[in-house]
Each structure stands twice: as structure tokens, then as C-alpha cells.
Design a protein around this motif. Structure first.
Motif, PDB file in Angstrom:
ATOM      1  N   LYS A 169     -65.270   0.702  -4.772  1.00  0.00           N
ATOM      2  CA  LYS A 169     -66.535   0.463  -5.447  1.00  0.00           C
ATOM      3  C   LYS A 169     -67.524  -0.162  -4.484  1.00  0.00           C
ATOM      4  CE  LYS A 169     -64.035  -0.269  -9.802  1.00  0.00           C
ATOM      5  NZ  LYS A 169     -64.351   1.049 -10.369  1.00  0.00           N
ATOM      6  N   THR A 170     -68.786  -0.047  -4.819  1.00  0.00           N
ATOM      7  CA  THR A 170     -69.833  -0.575  -3.955  1.00  0.00           C
ATOM      8  C   THR A 170     -69.618  -2.043  -3.650  1.00  0.00           C
ATOM      9  OG1 THR A 170     -71.385   1.020  -4.896  1.00  0.00           O
ATOM     10  CG2 THR A 170     -72.325  -0.832  -3.698  1.00  0.00           C
ATOM     11  N   TRP A 171     -69.188  -2.811  -4.640  1.00  0.00           N
ATOM     12  CA  TRP A 171     -69.044  -4.246  -4.427  1.00  0.00           C
ATOM     13  C   TRP A 171     -67.897  -4.593  -3.482  1.00  0.00           C
ATOM     14  CZ3 TRP A 171     -64.338  -5.904  -6.108  1.00  0.00           C
ATOM     15  CH2 TRP A 171     -63.741  -5.273  -7.212  1.00  0.00           C
ATOM     16  N   HIS A 172     -66.983  -3.657  -3.236  1.00  0.00           N
ATOM     17  CA  HIS A 172     -65.941  -3.920  -2.236  1.00  0.00           C
ATOM     18  C   HIS A 172     -66.539  -4.083  -0.836  1.00  0.00           C
ATOM     19  CE1 HIS A 172     -62.810  -2.294  -5.132  1.00  0.00           C
ATOM     20  NE2 HIS A 172     -62.263  -3.408  -4.678  1.00  0.00           N
ATOM     21  N   ILE A 173     -67.734  -3.549  -0.631  1.00  0.00           N
ATOM     22  CA  ILE A 173     -68.413  -3.684   0.653  1.00  0.00           C
ATOM     23  C   ILE A 173     -69.592  -4.647   0.555  1.00  0.00           C
ATOM     24  CG2 ILE A 173     -69.677  -2.429   2.458  1.00  0.00           C
ATOM     25  CD1 ILE A 173     -68.012   0.059   1.647  1.00  0.00           C
ATOM     26  N   ALA A 174     -70.346  -4.578  -0.544  1.00  0.00           N
ATOM     27  CA  ALA A 174     -71.563  -5.385  -0.677  1.00  0.00           C
ATOM     28  C   ALA A 174     -71.270  -6.872  -0.869  1.00  0.00           C
ATOM     29  CB  ALA A 174     -72.408  -4.861  -1.837  1.00  0.00           C
ATOM     30  N   VAL A 175     -70.270  -7.207  -1.684  1.00  0.00           N
ATOM     31  CA  VAL A 175     -69.969  -8.628  -1.933  1.00  0.00           C
ATOM     32  C   VAL A 175     -69.543  -9.351  -0.657  1.00  0.00           C
ATOM     33  CG1 VAL A 175     -68.374 -10.194  -3.116  1.00  0.00           C
ATOM     34  CG2 VAL A 175     -69.518  -8.381  -4.395  1.00  0.00           C
ATOM     35  N   PRO A 176     -68.633  -8.799   0.155  1.00  0.00           N
ATOM     36  CA  PRO A 176     -68.330  -9.473   1.421  1.00  0.00           C
ATOM     37  C   PRO A 176     -69.558  -9.648   2.309  1.00  0.00           C
ATOM     38  CG  PRO A 176     -66.648  -7.848   0.947  1.00  0.00           C
ATOM     39  CD  PRO A 176     -67.735  -7.639  -0.067  1.00  0.00           C
ATOM     40  N   ALA A 177     -70.464  -8.666   2.297  1.00  0.00           N
ATOM     41  CA  ALA A 177     -71.674  -8.797   3.116  1.00  0.00           C
ATOM     42  C   ALA A 177     -72.509  -9.994   2.669  1.00  0.00           C
ATOM     43  CB  ALA A 177     -72.502  -7.520   3.039  1.00  0.00           C
ATOM     44  N   VAL A 178     -72.631 -10.191   1.360  1.00  0.00           N
ATOM     45  CA  VAL A 178     -73.398 -11.326   0.835  1.00  0.00           C
ATOM     46  C   VAL A 178     -72.717 -12.643   1.193  1.00  0.00           C
ATOM     47  CG1 VAL A 178     -74.217 -12.461  -1.268  1.00  0.00           C
ATOM     48  CG2 VAL A 178     -74.445  -9.983  -1.019  1.00  0.00           C
ATOM     49  N   LEU A 179     -71.401 -12.703   1.044  1.00  0.00           N
ATOM     50  CA  LEU A 179     -70.668 -13.931   1.395  1.00  0.00           C
ATOM     51  C   LEU A 179     -70.819 -14.258   2.875  1.00  0.00           C
ATOM     52  CD1 LEU A 179     -67.363 -13.525  -0.660  1.00  0.00           C
ATOM     53  CD2 LEU A 179     -69.221 -15.138  -1.081  1.00  0.00           C
ATOM     54  N   GLY A 180     -70.735 -13.237   3.720  1.00  0.00           N
ATOM     55  CA  GLY A 180     -70.922 -13.461   5.148  1.00  0.00           C
ATOM     56  C   GLY A 180     -72.331 -13.926   5.466  1.00  0.00           C
ATOM     57  N   ALA A 181     -73.314 -13.331   4.790  1.00  0.00           N
ATOM     58  CA  ALA A 181     -74.707 -13.719   5.012  1.00  0.00           C
ATOM     59  C   ALA A 181     -74.954 -15.178   4.672  1.00  0.00           C
ATOM     60  CB  ALA A 181     -75.632 -12.824   4.183  1.00  0.00           C
ATOM     61  N   ALA A 182     -74.300 -15.673   3.621  1.00  0.00           N
ATOM     62  CA  ALA A 182     -74.495 -17.062   3.201  1.00  0.00           C
ATOM     63  C   ALA A 182     -73.692 -18.037   4.053  1.00  0.00           C
ATOM     64  CB  ALA A 182     -74.100 -17.213   1.733  1.00  0.00           C
TER      65      ALA A 182
END
Length: 456
Positions: A327-340
């Protein structure tokens, strides 16, 4: 297709012949290719271990000269990335991957006797030329062995080599450097270069005989397993080619999906290299705060701390993606966590908290990467897949060239790392935004999944 879903549903239950075939591929091929990747990443980053442990002093390198020598690797690498992957498609993965590995092993061995800045720059450039095409070639090679529904798990097992390179490689490099003058009178950093180069040559020679280009050549598969794998891969190839009017190299370069995935990958690699360059600075700060001094082996152990949890998280995150369907969030959520988490590392005031935040960053990056690499080969095939995967990796590796320079320039301009790390976080946030946009474009196209119709 749901708004945040890459695949419509989880993978269906596999027949027994499929499970046995995928299990054998996982056992016979993935660990060996992962070992090649382990050696590849260790050879590429060995200069970072050598620099503060004698090399910069012995070669009289300034900080600017070391930075240039580190970055020049990516010039040759980027220039030859796509041509190398097209050569792999033409000559076969077995021959080409073995050739790449032996070539970079020979060049890496020459670092043992480097005498000055000019020789160091020349060898770093040649190392990039020699290594060009290995990583996208390995991704393409494994993708040619397993259908897309099993690819995430296979690539996750392969990608475990990268965090484990730091977990095992950093202490190993430290142990080799400590053998100062023990072998042939070599300085420790020179012996370290020799110690990490020889395995590349040996494993490259073994790869020529061990690897096979396709399931039909693998005698360790039963005829039923060969038939199932060949049939499943051929059916997938025909479906992919039927959905694309021009499955060619030119089409890959013109594809909006390929370029969008390239910029998504750029954000992740920018974060990965920022982490690699930032962590030694953090450790130096620990020494000043604690009033102590770590030896090179202890620094290696501290450097390894974030990467072991990252390997564990990557395993279970990818397993979840295989179970649910990516799912999209399998890639997008880690990106957000890394960004923060990257900018946050500068705001905490204790070594333990800082390592904890950096560990979150490492977990985020490595959770996303193997899932990300399942996407290109779902809508590209043949020469287009070779070119597309190489192009994505090339754009990503521009981050490897630019991240240390941009970070250093911003630090010199502002006098601190806060703004530089905010820029890193911004690139990773952009990756998350682009991933969501790509998925929503696929939804608006009324397509069965993102890879087949989104972002044309």
C-alpha cells in the motif's frame, strides 16, 4: 483501487509448487547476491573509515580534498549507470555482475598503495566506473527470477545486506585498521582497503560459475518448479508489454512514473547519506560531552547501533506489505517519519536520546526502500526495465554526490547543522508527497493498480 492502496488486495495463497520454487530462490540466490551487495557497499564506504584513522594525515588531505575524493566516485558511477544496466540486459546478469565485481575489487585493491591526493581522486573515479550498474543490475536480476507478488519479500532479504554492512562492516573495518604494521608493514588503513577488496575479487569469480540467468538454467529447481516460474514470469511479461504501447528504452526515459519514482528515491537516498555523514559527527560530540575518547573499534560499534533495529524493522515492515498487499503508506509513512526525525536529532540533549532518534531515521529509510523497488519492474520489462531501474538509481545517487556538499555548504553559511538537516527532512517529506500523488493519479485513471496505469 482504494485511495491509499498500491495493490488492490493481499497476494493470493500460493500453490505448493510456487512456495517451493520461491523458497529455493530465497535460499540459493538471495543470500549470495546480498553478500555481493554487502561487499559492494563496504568497498564504497571504506574511505570513510580510512579518513580519520590515518589516511588523511598520511596523504596530507584537507577537508575539502577528502570531500572531493569522496564525491568524485559518483561522477563515473552516474555516467555509466544506464549503459552498464543495458549491457547486463544484453550479455546476461551472471556474466555482467561477475565482471563488475571483479573490476571493482581490482580497483579497490589499488587503494592499498595510494600515495597522494591525485591518485586517490583517480582511483575513486575508477571505482565508480567499475561499480556502475551493480545495484540496479542486482535488482533487475532478482526481479527476473520471481513474479511481482513475491518480489517485495525477495528484495527485502536482499536489502538486509545494506544495514548489516554497517552493523558488521563498521566494527570489521575498525578491527582491520587496528592491525597497524602487522601485515607486510602496512598502515592500518591500507590493510583495511586490502582486507575489503580481496573478497570482491574472490566472490566475483565464484559468481561467474554460481549464478544462473534464468530459472530454466537452474538445475537445483525441479522441472515442475522451472515450468511454474518460467510460465508465471512469461505471463507477467506479456501482460506488462500489452499494457504499454512502447516497452522500450526510450519509453522508460519518457515515462512520468519513472521520473516520479526517481525523485521519490532521491529523497530517501539524500536521507540515507545524510545519516551516514552525520553519525560520525554525532559520535565526536559524544566524546566531547563525556570527556572520553573512543578507539576506532568502539566508534564502529556505536555507528552500528541504529542499523540493527533498522534491519529488524525492514524485515517485518516488508513482511506486512507482502501479507496485506503493498500500500502507499508502506512507503509514504516511513518517509514522513524520516523527515521528522532527522531534524529532531539536533534538538535532543543526551547521547542516548540522539541515538534513539537516529535509529528511528534508519528504521524509516530501510523500511521503505525494499518496498519501493518492487514498483518499477511492475510496469517495465526487458530493456525498458533495465533502463528504468538504472535511471531511478542514477537520480537517487545524485543525492550521494550532492548531500555532503549541500550539507557542508549550509553548515558553513549558517554556522550549524540545523538548517542543513531541515533540508534533508524536506527532501524526505517530498518523497512522501510524491508517493501519495502517484497513488492518487493512479486512482483518478480508474486503473486496477498504481503500477499499471498511474502517472503515465
Amino acid at each position: 483501487m482504494s485511495g491509499d492502496t498500491v495493490n488492490r488486495s493481499a497476494a493470493p495463497e500460493a500453490p505448493p509448487v510456487a512456495r517451493s520454487a520461491i523458497r529455493k530462490v530465497s535460499i540459493r540466490l538471495v543470500p549470495f547476491v546480498a553478500l555481493m551487495f554487502f561487499i559492494n557497499y563496504l568497498d564504497r564506504t571504506a574511505i570513510g573509515f580510512a579518513a580519520p584513522n590515518g589516511m588523511n594525515g598520511d596523504l596530507a588531505l584537507s577537508a575539502a580534498q577528502f570531500g572531493f575524493a569522496s564525491g568524485v566516485f559518483f561522477i563515473g558511477y552516474i555516467i555509466l549507470e544506464v549503459p552498464s544496466n543495458l549491457a547486463l540486459h544484453k550479455f546476461g546478469a551472471r556474466r555482467w555482475l561477475a565482471r563488475i565485481m571483479i573490476s571493482w575489487g581490482v580497483v579497490a585493491l589499488l587503494f592499498t598503495w595510494v600515495q597522494n591526493f591525485e591518485q586517490l581522486v583517480a582511483l575513486r573515479f575508477l571505482l565508480g566506473v567499475a561499480e556502475a550498474g551493480f545495484f540496479p543490475g542486482a535488482i533487475l536480476f532478482l526481479s527476473l527470477w520471481v513474479p511481482s507478488q513475491y518480489r517485495g519479500r525477495i528484495l527485502m532479504l536482499f536489502y538486509l545486506a545494506q544495514p548489516l554492512t554497517t552493523v558488521i562492516g563498521a566494527p570489521l573495518a575498525g578491527a582491520l585498521i587496528q592491525q597497524h604494521g602487522v601485515f607486510f608493514g602496512l598502515e592500518g588503513w591500507r590493510f583495511m582497503f586490502m582486507g575489503v577488496a580481496i573478497p570482491a575479487i574472490v566472490v566475483g569469480i565464484i559468481a561467474w560459475f554460481y549464478l544462473k540467468d534464468k530459472p530454466a538454467d537452474a538445475k537445483w529447481l525441479t522441472p515442475e518448479e522451472q515450468t511454474w516460474l518460467t510460465g508465471a514470469l512469461e505471463a507477467e511479461r506479456e501482460t506488462t508489454e500489452a499494457s504499454e504501447k512502447h516497452p522500450s528504452v526510450r519509453h522508460a526515459f519518457k515515462s512520468g512514473r519513472v521520473w516520479t519514482l526517481s525523485f521519490i528515491y532521491f529523497g530517501f537516498i539524500y536521507g540515507l547519506y545524510a545519516l551516514a555523514f552525520f553519525l560520525p559527527t554525532i559520535i565526536d560530540g559524544f566524546q566531547a560531552a563525556a570527556g572520553t575518547e573512543f578507539d576506532v573499534f568502539e566508534k564502529g560499534l556505536i555507528t552500528a547501533i541504529p542499523y540493527l533495529p533498522a534491519a529488524v524493522v525492514m524485515y517485518f515492515w516488508s513482511k506486512d506489505a507482502s501479507k496485506r498487499g503493498l500500500k502507499t503508506w508502506h512507503i509514504a509513512v516511513p518517509a514522513v517519519l524520516g523527515a521528522a526525525s532527522i531534524p529532531l536529532a539536533l534538538l535532543v540533549d543526551s547521547p542516548a536520546a540522539t541515538i534513539a532518534v537516529i535509529t528511528v531515521t534508519a528504521c524509516a529509510i530501510f523500511a521503505a526502500l525494499p518496498n519501493f523497488w518492487t514498483l518499477p519492474t511492475r510496469f517495465l520489462t526487458g530493456a525498458a526495465a533495465a533502463a528504468g531501474v538504472a535511471l531511478i538509481n542514477t537520480v537517487g545517487n545524485l543525492a550521494g554526490f550532492s548531500a555532503p556538499y549541500v550539507t557542508g555548504a549550509i553548515h558553513d553559511w549558517t554556522g550549524g547543522y540545523e538548517t542543513a538537516m531541515a533540508v534533508v527532512g524536506g527532501f524526505m517529506l517530498l518523497s512522501a508527497v510524491l508517493m501519495v500523488a502517484l497513488a492518487r493519479r493512479g486512482k483518478s485513471a480508474a486503473a486496477p493498480d498504481l503500477e499499471e496505469a498511474g502517472a503515465r
